[in-house]
Design an enzyme around this catalytic site. Structure first.
Site, PDB file in Angstrom:
ATOM      1  N   THR A 160       0.807  -1.208   0.000  1.00 22.44           N
ATOM      2  CA  THR A 160       0.000   0.000   0.000  1.00 22.44           C
ATOM      3  C   THR A 160       0.847   1.267   0.000  1.00 22.44           C
ATOM      4  O   THR A 160       1.908   1.309   0.604  1.00 22.44           O
ATOM      5  CB  THR A 160      -0.860   0.007   1.279  1.00 22.44           C
ATOM      6  OG1 THR A 160      -1.580  -1.204   1.347  1.00 22.44           O
ATOM      7  CG2 THR A 160      -1.827   1.172   1.292  1.00 22.44           C
ATOM      8  N   ARG A 188     -11.817  -9.459  -0.945  1.00 23.27           N
ATOM      9  CA  ARG A 188     -11.103  -9.155   0.294  1.00 23.27           C
ATOM     10  C   ARG A 188     -10.803  -7.663   0.384  1.00 23.27           C
ATOM     11  O   ARG A 188     -10.377  -7.037  -0.576  1.00 23.27           O
ATOM     12  CB  ARG A 188      -9.804  -9.960   0.352  1.00 23.27           C
ATOM     13  CG  ARG A 188      -8.919  -9.681   1.576  1.00 23.27           C
ATOM     14  CD  ARG A 188      -7.779  -8.764   1.243  1.00 23.27           C
ATOM     15  NE  ARG A 188      -6.919  -8.477   2.390  1.00 23.27           N
ATOM     16  CZ  ARG A 188      -5.984  -7.544   2.411  1.00 23.27           C
ATOM     17  NH1 ARG A 188      -5.773  -6.813   1.330  1.00 23.27           N
ATOM     18  NH2 ARG A 188      -5.253  -7.341   3.490  1.00 23.27           N
ATOM     19  N   VAL A 189     -11.026  -7.083   1.554  1.00 21.92           N
ATOM     20  CA  VAL A 189     -10.716  -5.685   1.818  1.00 21.92           C
ATOM     21  C   VAL A 189      -9.872  -5.613   3.078  1.00 21.92           C
ATOM     22  O   VAL A 189     -10.234  -6.193   4.107  1.00 21.92           O
ATOM     23  CB  VAL A 189     -11.998  -4.836   1.993  1.00 21.92           C
ATOM     24  CG1 VAL A 189     -11.639  -3.390   2.353  1.00 21.92           C
ATOM     25  CG2 VAL A 189     -12.845  -4.881   0.728  1.00 21.92           C
ATOM     26  N   GLY A 190      -8.746  -4.920   3.013  1.00 17.94           N
ATOM     27  CA  GLY A 190      -7.883  -4.761   4.177  1.00 17.94           C
ATOM     28  C   GLY A 190      -8.180  -3.476   4.924  1.00 17.94           C
ATOM     29  O   GLY A 190      -9.312  -2.974   4.928  1.00 17.94           O
ATOM     30  N   THR A 211       0.356   1.158   6.525  1.00 17.87           N
ATOM     31  CA  THR A 211       0.639   0.197   5.478  1.00 17.87           C
ATOM     32  C   THR A 211       1.113  -1.096   6.137  1.00 17.87           C
ATOM     33  O   THR A 211       1.669  -1.071   7.234  1.00 17.87           O
ATOM     34  CB  THR A 211       1.722   0.717   4.514  1.00 17.87           C
ATOM     35  OG1 THR A 211       2.033  -0.296   3.538  1.00 17.87           O
ATOM     36  CG2 THR A 211       3.002   1.077   5.246  1.00 17.87           C
ATOM     37  N   GLY A 212       0.869  -2.229   5.497  1.00 14.38           N
ATOM     38  CA  GLY A 212       1.312  -3.499   6.062  1.00 14.38           C
ATOM     39  C   GLY A 212       0.229  -4.549   6.016  1.00 14.38           C
ATOM     40  O   GLY A 212      -0.596  -4.570   5.091  1.00 14.38           O
ATOM     41  N   GLU A 213       0.220  -5.433   6.998  1.00 13.51           N
ATOM     42  CA  GLU A 213      -0.736  -6.544   7.032  1.00 13.51           C
ATOM     43  C   GLU A 213      -2.094  -6.014   7.482  1.00 13.51           C
ATOM     44  O   GLU A 213      -2.335  -5.746   8.658  1.00 13.51           O
ATOM     45  CB  GLU A 213      -0.211  -7.647   7.945  1.00 13.51           C
ATOM     46  CG  GLU A 213       1.093  -8.246   7.407  1.00 13.51           C
ATOM     47  CD  GLU A 213       1.568  -9.454   8.186  1.00 13.51           C
ATOM     48  OE1 GLU A 213       0.727 -10.163   8.780  1.00 13.51           O
ATOM     49  OE2 GLU A 213       2.792  -9.692   8.191  1.00 13.51           O
ATOM     50  N   GLY A 214      -2.982  -5.876   6.492  1.00 17.46           N
ATOM     51  CA  GLY A 214      -4.230  -5.164   6.692  1.00 17.46           C
ATOM     52  C   GLY A 214      -5.144  -5.739   7.751  1.00 17.46           C
ATOM     53  O   GLY A 214      -5.802  -4.985   8.487  1.00 17.46           O
TER      54      GLY A 214
END
Length: 304
Positions: A160, A188-190, A211-214
Site C-alpha cells: 500500500t 477481500r478488503v484490508g 501500510t502493512g498486514e491489513g
C-alpha cells in the site's frame, strides 16, 4: 536546516510512503525516486497555498501511476487474476471521509475517494464505486491494464502507498491507495479504506496513514490508537515516532503482523516508523532546505 517560507506564508509539511515490505536491491532506486516524485508533487501544491487534501491526492496519483508500487498501475492480481483496488482520503478540517473498496478498472482510485469526500456516503464498493467514478469523469480502463508486466510475470510483493500533509492554513489530510495482496480472495478488503484503521485525519489530533498486514491493522484500529497516543502520550510515546513505535509494537504483540505508519502532528512534526525490513519514504517541511528520502528508519538514523 534553514527555514524556507512558502508563498502562503504558513508552515507546511508532507510525507509519503511506498509500503512496508522488503525492498530488493534492484528496486531500491525506483522506490526512492517514486516516493520523491510523489512528495514533490504534493509539495508544489502546498508551496502554492493549496490544501492538504489537494496535496495528498496529487502525491497519491503519482504513486498510482508508478508500477514500482502496488496502487493503480502495478496493482496486485487476486486469485483469479483480476485487480480490485481500495483507497481512502480524509479531510482533517471537516472530518469528511471518502473511501472506495473493490474498485475495478479505474486509473486513479485516490481521485475517486477524493470525489466522494463531500458526499453523504463514507464508502462505496465494487460496481457502485465504479459507477460513481464514471459519473465523476474519472479515467476508466480495462482491468487488465492495471497489471504491470512485472506483476503479470511474478506476482511481485509490494505494498500500500500513503500520504499525509499539513497545509499553510493549518489543515491536515491523510490518504491511502492499494491494489491489495497478490493472490488474495476476490472481495477481500484490508485496512486501507477503513477510517480509524488504515488512515485518519483530525486537525486537533494529527493525521496518519498505515501500510502493512491489513487484517492485523484493522483488528487493532491502529490509526485511531496512534492518534490517541499523540493526544495522551505515555512515557514511551512522547514524540510522533514514539507513538508510532508503541502502537506498532502493541499490534505485533497482540495479533502479529508487519506494518508501518507515517504521521504529521497539528504543529507540523513529521514522524514515521515500521517493523518491516523496509518502508520507503520521502518527506519535507517548509523549514527544510531539501527532502529526506529513505528506505528504512535505520537508514535515516544512521544519517542523523
Amino acid at each position: 536546516m534553514p527555514d524556507r517560507i512558502n508563498e502562503a506564508g504558513g508552515h507546511w509539511a508532507i510525507i509519503v510512503h511506498g509500503g512496508a515490505h522488503e525492498v530488493p536491491p534492484e528496486k531500491a532506486s525506483a522506490s526512492r525516486a517514486g516516493c520523491l516524485a510523489a512528495q514533490q508533487a504534493g509539495r508544489k501544491v502546498l508551496e502554492g497555498g493549496g490544501s492538504a487534501v489537494e496535496a495528498v491526492e496529487a502525491a497519491l496519483r503519482l504513486l498510482e501511476d508508478d508500477p514500482t508500487f502496488n496502487a493503480g498501475f502495478g496493482s496486485a492480481p487476486n486469485s483469479v487474476g483480476e485487480v480490485e483496488m481500495d483507497s481512502g482520503l480524509m479531510d482533517g478540517r471537516t472530518l469528511d471521509v471518502g473511501a472506495v473498496a473493490g474498485l475495478r478498472g479505474v486509473r486513479h482510485p485516490a481521485s475517486v475517494a477524493r470525489a466522494l469526500l463531500r458526499e453523504t456516503p463514507v464508502m462505496l464498493i465494487g460496481d457502485a464505486a465504479r459507477q460513481f467514478a464514471r459519473e465523476q469523469g474519472a479515467e476508466l480502463c480495462e482491468v487488465e491494464a492495471l497489471i504491470s508486466p512485472a506483476q503479470r510475470e511474478a506476482y511481485e510483493e509490494h505494498d500500500t502507498v500513503g500520504c499525509v500533509a499539513l497545509d499553510a492554513q493549518g489543515n491536515l489530510a491523510a490518504g491511502t491507495s492499494t491494489g491489495g495482496l497478490s493472490g488474495q480472495r476476490p472481495g477481500r478488503v484490508g485496512d486501507s479504506p477503513l477510517p480509524g484503521c488504515g488512515f485518519y485525519a483530525d486537525n486537533e489530533l494529527g493525521a496518519v496513514a498505515l501500510t502493512g498486514e491489513g487484517e492485523s491493522i484493522a483488528r487493532m484500529m491502529v490509526a485511531a490508537r496512534i492518534l490517541h497516543l499523540l493526544a495522551r502520550p505515555s512515557p514511551e510515546a512522547t514524540s510522533p515516532d514514539g507513538a508510532l513505535q508503541e502502537a506498532l509494537q502493541t499490534m505485533q504483540q497482540r495479533v502479529g503482523g508487519e506494518a508501518g505508519a507515517i504521521v504529521i502532528t497539528p504543529d507540523g512534526q513529521v514522524g514515521w516508523w515500521h517493523n518491516s525490513p523496509n518502508m520507503p519514504v520521502a518527506y519535507q517541511t517548509s523549514r527544510m532546505a531539501q527532502a529526506g528520502v529513505f528506505l528504512s528508519k535505520t537508514e535515516e538514523q544512521d544519517v542523523q
